[in-house]
Every structure is written in C-alpha cells, then in structure tokens.
Design a protein around this motif. Structure first.
Motif: not given
Length: 161
Positions: A95, A112, A114
């Motif tokens: 991440c 964030y 991934f």
C-alpha cells in the motif's frame, strides 16, 4: 420483498454516509471524489521531510529523526490495531499512504492506495477486505495522536507492506 429492498438500500446509505462522510481514512480515489485530492491537500499540508529543507516542516537532522521515529510508530500502530480487531490480510499487501496531520499531531486525512503484489501481479485485495480495512483504519485514525507536533500541518508518506 419491497420492504427488504428498501431496508437494504437504507442500510447501504447509512453505512456509506458514516464510512465516507465522517471518515478520516479514504483511498486516493474516494478522497478525490470528495474534493480532497492529494494535489489539493498537498497545498494545505507541507511535506514532513524533504530533500530541500525549505519545503519541509522538519528541517534539522534532529527534528527529522524525531519525525522518522514517530512515523515508524505510526506505521506500526495500525497493524497492531488491525490484529486486535481480528483483521488478517489474505496475503502480504502493499500500500502507498499519505497521512495529513494537523500541527497538534491529529490525523486529518489518511489517504491510501493498494499497490500491485510483486509476487502475484494478478492478486487483488477482495472487496470485503477493502471495506473491512477501510472501516478499521477510519476507527484507528479517528483518535490517533502523532507523537511529534509542529508549527504547521504536515504530511509524511511512504509505501508499506
């Protein structure tokens, strides 16, 4: 059948309002949809550390070391929180995050994204895991206190596994 469908739709909206309307943790895409793109946030929050110290909040070596230490703890604490809440990844998950922190050390936004799994490029985090992670990360970020404060808001970032 109609009553069940209406109940399901109502629950969906209530859950999504709570998850995204009040949440401090969002994916980069969700934040952008809400008018909080990283480009916008980067104008409001200076980089915590930067190779050009004029662009950084923490300018001296000693201040940078304090920030690095606090940031290392910040990156470890969500893992502990996830474990305490019985959350386990299906496999190692990469991440990238950018955490926007107020001058007093409170998390304003935890954004964030991934990243692809190097060992298995076809692997994708399941939707259930994404939702569970988002919910827990929002709870974690709600009351977190970064152990270092500054004279202005700042944002550290990094990839994590």
């Amino acid at each position: 059948m109609l009553k069940t469908t209406l109940t399901s739709v109502l629950c969906f909206f209530v859950l999504n309002f709570n998850s995204f309307g009040q949440s401090k943790a969002r994916t980069f895409q969700e934040a952008e949809k809400m008018g909080k793109s990283y480009q916008h946030l980067d104008k409001l929050y200076k980089s915590a550390v930067h190779s050009n110290t004029a662009l950084a909040v923490f300018k001296t070596g000693a201040d940078q070391q304090k920030c690095y230490g606090a940031y290392t703890v910040l990156l470890q604490d969500p893992g502990r929180f996830l474990n305490q809440n019985n959350f386990q990844w299906e496999r190692p998950t990469r991440c990238f995050n950018r955490i926007y922190i107020s001058a007093d050390g409170k998390i304003d936004y935890f954004v964030y994204h991934f990243l692809p799994n190097k060992e298995d490029p076809n692997y994708q985090v399941s939707e259930i895991k994404r939702q569970e992670f988002a919910k827990l990360l929002a709870r974690f970020a709600q009351d977190y206190q970064f152990s270092v404060s500054a004279n202005e808001p700042f944002a550290p970032c990094s990839p994590v596994v």
